[in-house]
Design an enzyme around this catalytic site. Structure first.
Site, PDB file in Angstrom:
ATOM      1  N   ARG A 141      21.022  -8.534   2.656  1.00 35.94           N
ATOM      2  CA  ARG A 141      20.828 -10.273   3.189  1.00 35.94           C
ATOM      3  C   ARG A 141      21.657 -10.806   1.915  1.00 35.94           C
ATOM      4  O   ARG A 141      22.215 -10.442   1.175  1.00 35.94           O
ATOM      5  CB  ARG A 141      19.290  -9.709   2.661  1.00 35.94           C
ATOM      6  CG  ARG A 141      18.588  -9.336   2.274  1.00 35.94           C
ATOM      7  CD  ARG A 141      19.068  -9.654  -0.244  1.00 35.94           C
ATOM      8  NE  ARG A 141      18.547 -10.657   0.424  1.00 35.94           N
ATOM      9  CZ  ARG A 141      18.894 -11.281  -0.567  1.00 35.94           C
ATOM     10  NH1 ARG A 141      19.909 -11.093  -1.632  1.00 35.94           N
ATOM     11  NH2 ARG A 141      19.033 -12.685  -0.778  1.00 35.94           N
ATOM     12  N   ALA A 163      22.600 -15.283   2.619  1.00 36.29           N
ATOM     13  CA  ALA A 163      23.902 -15.917   3.463  1.00 36.29           C
ATOM     14  C   ALA A 163      25.321 -15.516   3.635  1.00 36.29           C
ATOM     15  O   ALA A 163      26.215 -14.268   4.757  1.00 36.29           O
ATOM     16  CB  ALA A 163      23.963 -17.215   3.828  1.00 36.29           C
ATOM     17  N   ARG A 218      21.516 -11.530  12.570  1.00 35.66           N
ATOM     18  CA  ARG A 218      20.444 -12.243  12.085  1.00 35.66           C
ATOM     19  C   ARG A 218      21.100 -13.902  12.804  1.00 35.66           C
ATOM     20  O   ARG A 218      22.454 -13.805  12.400  1.00 35.66           O
ATOM     21  CB  ARG A 218      20.728 -12.201  10.574  1.00 35.66           C
ATOM     22  CG  ARG A 218      19.459 -11.035  10.820  1.00 35.66           C
ATOM     23  CD  ARG A 218      19.744 -11.184   8.691  1.00 35.66           C
ATOM     24  NE  ARG A 218      17.903 -11.449   8.360  1.00 35.66           N
ATOM     25  CZ  ARG A 218      18.750 -12.111   6.789  1.00 35.66           C
ATOM     26  NH1 ARG A 218      19.038 -11.705   6.132  1.00 35.66           N
ATOM     27  NH2 ARG A 218      16.814 -12.881   6.837  1.00 35.66           N
ATOM     28  N   GLN A 237      11.818 -11.255  -2.057  1.00 28.88           N
ATOM     29  CA  GLN A 237      13.769 -11.200  -3.376  1.00 28.88           C
ATOM     30  C   GLN A 237      13.715 -11.440  -3.988  1.00 28.88           C
ATOM     31  O   GLN A 237      14.504 -11.132  -5.043  1.00 28.88           O
ATOM     32  CB  GLN A 237      14.285 -12.060  -1.946  1.00 28.88           C
ATOM     33  CG  GLN A 237      14.482 -12.027  -0.858  1.00 28.88           C
ATOM     34  CD  GLN A 237      14.475 -11.552   0.427  1.00 28.88           C
ATOM     35  OE1 GLN A 237      12.490 -12.671  -0.073  1.00 28.88           O
ATOM     36  NE2 GLN A 237      14.515 -12.353   1.387  1.00 28.88           N
ATOM     37  N   ASP A 293      21.155 -21.009   3.349  1.00 26.08           N
ATOM     38  CA  ASP A 293      21.447 -20.001   4.570  1.00 26.08           C
ATOM     39  C   ASP A 293      22.574 -21.261   5.358  1.00 26.08           C
ATOM     40  O   ASP A 293      22.892 -20.503   6.174  1.00 26.08           O
ATOM     41  CB  ASP A 293      20.562 -19.448   5.518  1.00 26.08           C
ATOM     42  CG  ASP A 293      19.721 -18.251   4.752  1.00 26.08           C
ATOM     43  OD1 ASP A 293      19.148 -18.437   3.764  1.00 26.08           O
ATOM     44  OD2 ASP A 293      20.182 -17.072   4.525  1.00 26.08           O
ATOM     45  N   ASN A 353      16.515 -22.808   4.135  1.00 27.40           N
ATOM     46  CA  ASN A 353      16.122 -21.476   3.287  1.00 27.40           C
ATOM     47  C   ASN A 353      15.947 -20.956   3.195  1.00 27.40           C
ATOM     48  O   ASN A 353      14.791 -21.218   4.326  1.00 27.40           O
ATOM     49  CB  ASN A 353      17.193 -22.385   1.662  1.00 27.40           C
ATOM     50  CG  ASN A 353      17.326 -20.962   0.661  1.00 27.40           C
ATOM     51  OD1 ASN A 353      17.917 -20.102   0.967  1.00 27.40           O
ATOM     52  ND2 ASN A 353      16.391 -20.955  -0.702  1.00 27.40           N
ATOM     53  N   LYS A 354      14.845 -19.732   2.380  1.00 26.49           N
ATOM     54  CA  LYS A 354      14.383 -19.185   2.386  1.00 26.49           C
ATOM     55  C   LYS A 354      13.114 -20.083   2.548  1.00 26.49           C
ATOM     56  O   LYS A 354      12.441 -20.603   1.735  1.00 26.49           O
ATOM     57  CB  LYS A 354      14.703 -17.962   1.343  1.00 26.49           C
ATOM     58  CG  LYS A 354      13.754 -16.448   1.222  1.00 26.49           C
ATOM     59  CD  LYS A 354      12.977 -15.945   2.474  1.00 26.49           C
ATOM     60  CE  LYS A 354      14.346 -15.475   2.541  1.00 26.49           C
ATOM     61  NZ  LYS A 354      14.238 -15.200   4.332  1.00 26.49           N
TER      62      LYS A 354
HETATM   63  O1  MRU Z   1      16.363 -13.372   4.605  1.00 28.22           O
HETATM   64  P1  MRU Z   1      17.372 -13.219   2.930  1.00 28.22           P
HETATM   65  O2  MRU Z   1      17.101 -12.691   1.990  1.00 28.22           O
HETATM   66  O3  MRU Z   1      18.449 -13.199   3.849  1.00 28.22           O
HETATM   67  O4  MRU Z   1      17.400 -14.994   3.211  1.00 28.22           O
HETATM   68  C1  MRU Z   1      18.350 -15.135   1.676  1.00 28.22           C
HETATM   69  C2  MRU Z   1      17.558 -17.013   1.422  1.00 28.22           C
HETATM   70  O5  MRU Z   1      17.780 -17.617   1.879  1.00 28.22           O
HETATM   71  C3  MRU Z   1      19.150 -17.128   0.064  1.00 28.22           C
HETATM   72  O6  MRU Z   1      18.103 -18.330  -0.250  1.00 28.22           O
HETATM   73  C4  MRU Z   1      20.338 -17.315   1.283  1.00 28.22           C
HETATM   74  O7  MRU Z   1      21.034 -17.348   1.948  1.00 28.22           O
HETATM   75  C5  MRU Z   1      21.399 -17.888  -0.536  1.00 28.22           C
HETATM   76  S1  MRU Z   1      21.961 -16.588  -0.540  1.00 28.22           S
HETATM   77  C6  MRU Z   1      23.651 -17.228  -1.254  1.00 28.22           C
END
Ligand code: MRU
Length: 354
Positions: free
Chosen positions: A55, A57, A98, A204, A245, A255-256
């Protein structure tokens, strides 16, 4: 902190290709176990992306690119036309594994463009795909180091930095985006107090960010998501740095889930809110964050923790995996080309064009 921290560049890689096999670090099992899953085709790679075994981006883009390589290497294609068609089909599946992180579509489209431009026999097609996947991964490595150098300018001795989710080594080729400046600070002996939001629902921040920073011997403190406001109020946080992302044309940051809340808090307390990402995360074709598809994930991620139910059976649940932080809450975006500040949309365009 471990008794013998490991060198930053020795942190386990999210993906590693070797001789026809893509080794994917199973991030669902961290921090309890460090287990690599061996993939010899696109199907296990697609599953690993959907299930968050890999996981982040940039990392899912790199994994998908290598997924096409191992699929081509193990396919029983009778001729190059057949192989091209087969790989194009898998590209479509991987691209949609995704929906929110634009880097996944970006990497797959790059592989497809290379596939279309290549002639020759099956061997030539496979060699071309391998070279392109390697380039995507190698470029990401260079980009993350550049983000680290630019972001380092924002850090002062003893400063407190809050991050959300995991935008570290585990989310990219190495070193990360949001965490790259913090690793650069560590290498230069600049003391920084790092605070990691745990990042519900799938943690995470606790399982990945706290783990990788701790492995590397950096000063990290884990907090629950709902503690950020209190720490900001007591003056522990000088700066926020998160990954993203997707950044849309107007500078909105996807973002998350939980990032928006952190950005609103940072504005309230007058704390700078920075976002770090490679230029492949910019989606100039999408005008604003409201147009981005936000992935809704399985409700069990909310109702269970580590398989244990924490909510009444059958309760209604929402589980959007990402949120949109409006551009006006973002102090700056740290890219491999430098830092773009407000007005974000025009400054980003200028930075990327240069
Ligand atoms: O669902 P995930 O764990 O793939 O989400 C990741 C995030 O939201 C990160 O903060 C984002 O991808 C940046 S990764 C360099």
């Amino acid at each position: 902190m471990p008794a013998h921290p490991i060198a930053i560049d020795d942190l386990p890689r999210a993906v590693r290709y070797q001789n026809g096999v893509l080794h994917i670090l199973d991030q669902r099992r961290l921090p309890a176990e460090v287990v690599m899953e061996d993939c010899q085709g696109a199907e296990p790679v697609e599953r690993a992306i959907r299930e968050l075994r890999v996981r982040g981006a940039p990392a899912i883009g790199i994994a998908a690119a290598w997924g096409l390589v191992v699929e081509a290497e193990h396919a029983e294609a009778v001729d190059p036309a057949h192989l091209r068609e087969h790989i194009s089909g898998w590209a479509a599946r991987l691209r949609s594994a995704r929906p929110t992180a634009v880097n996944l579509a970006w990497a797959v489209d790059r592989m497809l463009a290379r596939l279309k431009a290549t002639g020759g026999d099956c061997g030539a097609v496979i060699a071309t795909l391998r070279r392109e996947a390697q380039s995507i991964e190698d470029e990401d490595r260079v980009i993350c180091r550049a983000i680290g150098r630019h972001g380092l300018e924002l850090l002062t001795p003893g400063c407190g930095v809050l991050t959300h989710c995991n935008a570290g080594s585990l989310a990219v080729s190495e070193r990360g985006t949001a965490l790259a400046p913090l690793y650069a600070a560590g290498e230069q002996g600049l003391p920084v107090r790092i605070f990691a939001d745990e990042t519900r629902p799938v943690l995470q921040g606790a399982r990945l960010t706290a783990w990788e920073l701790d492995q590397a011997g950096l000063d990290v403190t884990l907090i629950c998501d709902n503690m950020a406001a209190s720490l900001m109020a007591e003056g522990a946080i000088d700066l926020v740095i998160v990954g993203t992302d997707r950044v849309t044309a107007n500078g909105d940051v996807v973002n998350k889930i939980g990032t928006l809340g952190v950005a609103i808090l940072a504005r309230h307390f007058g704390i700078p809110f920075y976002v770090a990402c490679p230029s492949s995360t910019f989606d100039a074709a999408t005008a604003t964050g409201s147009e981005v598809e936000i992935e809704e994930r399985d409700e069990r991620e909310v109702t269970h923790i580590a398989g244990i139910p924490i909510a009444p059976e059958g309760v209604k649940v929402r589980n959007p995996a990402f949120d949109v932080t409006p551009a006006e809450l973002v102090t700056g975006i740290i890219t491999e080309h430098g830092i773009a500040r407000a007005p974000l949309a025009s400054n980003l365009r200028r930075l990327l064009a240069a």
